[in-house]
Design an enzyme around this catalytic site. Structure first.
Site, PDB file in Angstrom:
ATOM      1  N   GLU A 377       0.854  -1.194   0.000  1.00 20.01           N
ATOM      2  CA  GLU A 377       0.000   0.000   0.000  1.00 20.01           C
ATOM      3  C   GLU A 377       0.886   1.239   0.000  1.00 20.01           C
ATOM      4  O   GLU A 377       1.361   1.700   1.025  1.00 20.01           O
ATOM      5  CB  GLU A 377      -0.921  -0.002   1.221  1.00 20.01           C
ATOM      6  CG  GLU A 377      -1.999   1.068   1.154  1.00 20.01           C
ATOM      7  CD  GLU A 377      -3.017   0.943   2.261  1.00 20.01           C
ATOM      8  OE1 GLU A 377      -4.223   0.870   1.958  1.00 20.01           O
ATOM      9  OE2 GLU A 377      -2.598   0.925   3.436  1.00 20.01           O
ATOM     10  N   GLN A 378       1.093   1.744  -1.188  1.00 19.32           N
ATOM     11  CA  GLN A 378       1.984   2.874  -1.396  1.00 19.32           C
ATOM     12  C   GLN A 378       1.209   4.025  -2.034  1.00 19.32           C
ATOM     13  O   GLN A 378       0.550   3.833  -3.056  1.00 19.32           O
ATOM     14  CB  GLN A 378       3.148   2.448  -2.303  1.00 19.32           C
ATOM     15  CG  GLN A 378       4.128   3.550  -2.608  1.00 19.32           C
ATOM     16  CD  GLN A 378       5.201   3.131  -3.582  1.00 19.32           C
ATOM     17  OE1 GLN A 378       5.856   3.971  -4.184  1.00 19.32           O
ATOM     18  NE2 GLN A 378       5.403   1.835  -3.755  1.00 19.32           N
TER      19      GLN A 378
END
Length: 539
Positions: A377-378
């Site tokens: 999750e960037q």
């Protein structure tokens, strides 16, 4: 006659599958770990192309959280039959090592622009699937077969990982494969056979495949048979398109494409390609899409119209038209309700977790999540690099409370190949702009800090910029109240943000992006607001 100028889809647009419906042409290309999945461009003249859709846009269709770099959506195949568009694609879950864990799916839709169905899992025996709709109404599913072993047989060399092209019938009613699995084509001596596509003409069934890997030995190989099961004989030249023996050709790495005919029977073939920069022969724009004019000769084989096997930059278009050049400067103010179509993000089907266009009207708000190297999750929103020389500017409003909170502007390829102009907090300098750089995936992919601790900057919004001139990258900044840009740090090696950077050829194979990022490894999700984004071509 207007010419088709190659590449027709500049920047990261590999593995082009082309489909004609009436007078409309569509090209689907791979997107790998970038979300939403599969780019589809549209044209009416084969000269001018417009991005119209990325159909894999929800978790039931595609969830790539945890997928390594250069995995995700490989080599889609787009077709039209029975009043539906059919899209076949692979979600690859592993890159390094002996396995690929490649899962193949089919989705359908009555229109390109509309909603696409939930996927049907087909098989997982290899990647690069395609679907052939035969004249008798039967459908045939193809993919390369992946061999994880390294056995030797009768003293021969170890068995190839790319172990031929599989064929099996697809039953659209039961949504399942039926009948025997046949390995119909082992490839030519070039090796690494993948990317199969079938079509019929004059009593022959033709098979085009990609071979030689995705680097400078890449080719389009052609074969034909009287029966779909084979046996297949090779083209007199073996390869229809390749630049492997011409190091001076402008269009290098030519391979992996598909045949298409115009309504009046003119022949064209897509192919991926790369345009390397000297002195290191690095393709900073990644693998792009080209299109070649072809002709059928009396021997019922397809050839490039210009002769030979090396792709041309300029080829004849099928009809008179006007080329509409893309604007050299594109300014985004983030005033609309949706993210502009040029932008993508990484892996997650939950964009609400990483950005918002409504939390602060007129801004793109990024919620700091995991690090800029995360596979899960960037918060990174970016658009493709489409020119060898370009400049990007943005305005950021960000108030970090610790050095673990960072946001800014990045030239990005993957977790090991990027440069980032970052706003963060320093214990003694206060709020600073600095540089985070990762210039290759060896020996251990650790960050370097070319601007050291950075430079103190005033409170309030900041203007950030980067300029890429072929292989060279320079970062700039200025306060909101000032007009003079200040450079930060040395000139960096922007060419490492490429397929050949780091581990080199075949180590990765996507493309470079210019984007905005934020991370907060405290876990508090501190937001960063971006007021604008400007991309300007300098070529």
């Amino acid at each position: 006659m207007t010419t088709i100028r190659n590449p027709v889809l500049p920047g990261f647009n590999p593995d082009p599958s082309i489909c004609r419906v009436g007078e409309d042409y569509y090209i689907a290309t791979s997107t790998f770990e970038w979300y939403p999945g599969v780019q589809i461009h549209h044209s009416r003249d084969l000269v001018n192309w417009t991005l119209v859709r990325r159909p894999l846009e929800r978790a039931r269709q595609l969830d790539m959280r945890g997928n390594p770099d250069s995995c995700g959506v490989w080599a889609p195949c787009l077709s039209h039959a029975d009043g539906l568009f059919w899209l076949v694609y692979t979600d690859v879950k592993r890159f390094d090592g002996s396995f690929k864990d490649a899962h193949n799916y089919i989705v359908t839709a009555p229109t390109i622009e509309g909603a696409w169905s939930d996927p049907v899992h087909v098989n997982s025996s290899g990647f690069d699937p395609s679907l052939f709709h035969d004249e008798d109404g039967r459908k045939w599913f193809l993919n390369m077969q992946w061999n994880h072993r390294r056995e030797t047989f009768n003293g021969d060399a170890g068995s190839p990982a790319f172990d031929g092209i599989l064929l099996q019938e697809w039953d659209a009613q039961s949504k399942s494969l039926v009948g025997p699995v046949r390995n119909i084509f082992a490839g030519s001596g070039q090796g690494l056979v993948e990317g199969p596509h079938l079509f019929r003409r004059n009593g022959w069934i033709y098979l085009t495949t990609a071979e030689g890997g995705t680097g400078y030995d890449h080719v389009v190989t052609m074969a034909r048979a009287r029966s779909i099961e084979g046996p297949y004989e090779l083209h007199p030249q073996q390869h229809l398109i390749t630049s492997k023996d011409d190091p001076d050709a402008i269009l290098q790495r030519a391979g992996h494409g598909q045949y298409v005919e115009t309504p009046d029977g003119q022949a064209y073939h897509t192919h991926l390609t790369g345009r390397p920069l000297s002195p290191h022969r690095r393709c900073t724009l990644g693998r792009e899409t080209g299109l070649q004019k072809c002709v059928w000769r009396d021997d019922d084989w397809l050839y490039l119209e210009q002769g030979g096997i090396v792709p041309a930059v300029d080829v004849p278009s099928p009809f008179e038209t006007v080329r509409k050049d893309a604007p050299s400067r594109v300014e985004i103010d983030f005033d609309g309700p949706d993210l502009p179509l040029a932008f993508q993000w990484l892996r997650t089907p939950r964009p609400d977790r990483i950005f918002s266009l409504s939390a602060r009207p007129g801004h793109l708000r990024l919620f700091g999540r995991e690090s800029i190297g995360s596979w899960f999750e960037q918060a990174l929103v970016a658009r493709r690099q489409e020119h060898h020389r370009f400049r990007v500017e943005t305005v950021i409003d960000f108030s970090p409370e610790t050095y673990q909170q960072v946001a800014g502007l990045t030239h990005y390829y993957n977790r090991y190949k990027f440069h980032a102009l970052a706003v963060t907090l320093h214990e003694t300098l206060g709020r600073v702009v600095t540089i985070l750089s990762c210039a290759g995936d060896f020996p251990d992919g650790r960050l370097s800090f070319p601007a050291d601790s950075g430079m103190s900057v005033p409170d309030g919004p900041l203007h950030l910029a980067m300029q890429i001139d072929d292989n060279d990258l320079q970062f700039f900044w200025r306060p909101d109240s000032g007009n003079d840009w200040q450079s930060l740090g040395p000139v960096l090696d922007g060419g490492v943000v490429s397929d050949e950077g780091g581990r080199g050829e075949h180590g990765s194979f996507t493309g470079a992006f210019a984007g905005l990022f934020a991370f907060d490894i405290t876990g508090r999700g501190l937001p960063a607001d971006f007021d604008s984004f400007c991309y300007e071509a300098l070529d």
